[in-house]
Write an enzyme that holds these catalytic residues in place. Structure first.
Site, PDB file in Angstrom:
ATOM      1  N   HIS A 254      -4.474 -20.856  -6.743  1.00  0.00           N
ATOM      2  CA  HIS A 254      -5.137 -20.667  -5.455  1.00  0.00           C
ATOM      3  C   HIS A 254      -6.640 -20.689  -5.675  1.00  0.00           C
ATOM      4  CE1 HIS A 254      -6.340 -18.753  -1.638  1.00  0.00           C
ATOM      5  NE2 HIS A 254      -5.177 -19.146  -1.180  1.00  0.00           N
ATOM      6  N   GLU A 309       1.812 -20.466  -0.171  1.00  0.00           N
ATOM      7  CA  GLU A 309       2.420 -21.707   0.295  1.00  0.00           C
ATOM      8  C   GLU A 309       3.813 -21.905  -0.287  1.00  0.00           C
ATOM      9  OE1 GLU A 309       1.211 -23.665   2.609  1.00  0.00           O
ATOM     10  OE2 GLU A 309      -0.523 -22.378   2.824  1.00  0.00           O
TER      11      GLU A 309
END
Length: 372
Positions: A254, A309
């Site tokens: 991330h 996600e």
């Protein structure tokens, strides 16, 4: 002079609403861990917290639930707008158009009121479901006031009352979508509101920012990866091959979080009831474990952990939601953070008017205007 782009690292304001600390893996909503709220509270409770700064009493929660249930129904003119928009118009533009149209004369106020935020949060899922069912040749369903926010959304999409496990998973996902600092869409909402425009126009602006693939991109690539892997037996060979060929494993790492994404941690807990009941979800958990182990083997010290996600993809696939409503479903969660920021901006408003550095050419000759 280095180019000034993206405003990365620039402080654009102060807020009491949320904290994002990627180095320490913190996501805080009004003094509470977001990951704790996601597994212990319902959508309406966390919405109340972000709007008001404290968790509701039983009476306040019941009142909010009733207000939201009463605000779900679409006005006739909004139905007509949805029906008249061509099928080629994507769902996010449908949301942007209808939200802007909700700000008719008499509805929009300055300063914006919490009642407007309640109305927008309640009606967004109905707009999504109405458009989705209309495009797919299904009769749109009226909202059921006895169902909670997440349960009613799933019902209006599918026509069936959802299981408790599915409601819990979707509710946790949307709670974790609600707020994430001064991201692009939240900043857009505050900029529009700072001109003393109304809440509906501000949210429409935020939806425009969320539509962009660099911000609101749904986890399609994670789902594509899981579908390509297919079975637990293929997971490790497929992942090894991807890493050895320099390919990125989708759903890991991330830009902000340098520890495990706290939203992923919460979703892992919130979806425990789905383990063993949905083969696609079980596959996702197996792939996650294998990927984390192989990432440490191939990229030691890179601090690549599961991000939100990955779990979003696993949940949305298990819920059998159509890919074209992934980003709208995310938006139906983020509407709470947007409206909280809009209310906060209005309370101490000053129009956003940053400076820019001119890099173009100057005129070759001076030009004078004689004054007589």
């Amino acid at each position: 002079m280095a180019k000034v782009t993206g405003l990365e690292g620039v402080v654009a304001g102060e807020t009491d609403i949320g904290l994002v600390d990627g180095e320490r893996g913190y996501l805080v909503y009004r003094g509470y861990w977001a990951k704790e709220l996601a597994v212990t509270r319902c959508y309406e409770e966390v919405a109340f917290l972000l709007w008001n700064g404290y968790l509701p009493s039983a009476e306040e929660l019941e009142q909010l639930k009733n207000e939201m249930a009463a605000s779900r129904k679409l006005p006739e003119y909004i139905r007509r707008i949805i029906e008249l928009l061509p099928a080629s118009v994507p769902m996010m533009l449908v949301l942007q158009s209808t939200v802007a149209a909700l700000g008719e004369q008499g509805n929009a106020a300055w300063p914006p009121a919490q009642g407007e935020a309640v109305r927008l949060a309640a009606i967004l899922p109905t707009i999504i479901a109405y458009r989705y069912r209309t495009l797919n040749g299904l009769t749109p369903l009226e909202p059921l006031p006895e169902l909670g926010h997440a349960a009613n959304y799933l019902y209006m999409l599918t026509g069936e009352k959802p299981t408790e496990a599915h409601v819990k998973a979707l509710s946790a996902y949307q709670i974790l979508c609600m707020e994430h600092g001064m991201n692009a869409s939240t900043f857009a909402a505050r900029v529009v509101l700072s001109t003393e425009s109304d809440m509906y126009a501000s949210v429409a602006g935020a939806i425009g920012a969320m539509k962009g693939p660099l911000h609101g991109g749904a986890p399609y690539e994670v789902i594509s990866m899981l579908e390509a892997i297919g079975t637990k037996e293929r997971a490790e060979p497929w992942l090894r091959n991807a890493l050895e060929n320099g390919n990125k494993l989708m759903g890991f790492g991330h830009r902000i979080y340098k520890t495990k994404d706290p939203r992923a941690e919460a979703l892992q807990i919130a979806t425990q009831e789905m383990i063993g009941t949905d083969p696609s979800f079980d596959l996702a958990l197996h792939v996650e474990a294998a990927a984390i182990r192989l990432l440490e083997e191939y990229k030691p010290g890179r601090r690549l952990f599961t991000n939100v996600e990955f779990y979003a993809a696993a949940i949305l696939k298990a819920l059998e939601l159509s890919p074209d409503i992934f980003t709208p479903t995310f938006t139906a969660g983020r509407i709470i953070g947007w409206t909280a920021h809009i209310i906060e901006q209005a309370a101490n408003n000053r129009i956003f008017r940053p400076q820019s550095i001119y890099t173009g050419p100057m005129p070759r000759n001076e030009f004078y205007i004689e004054r007589t």
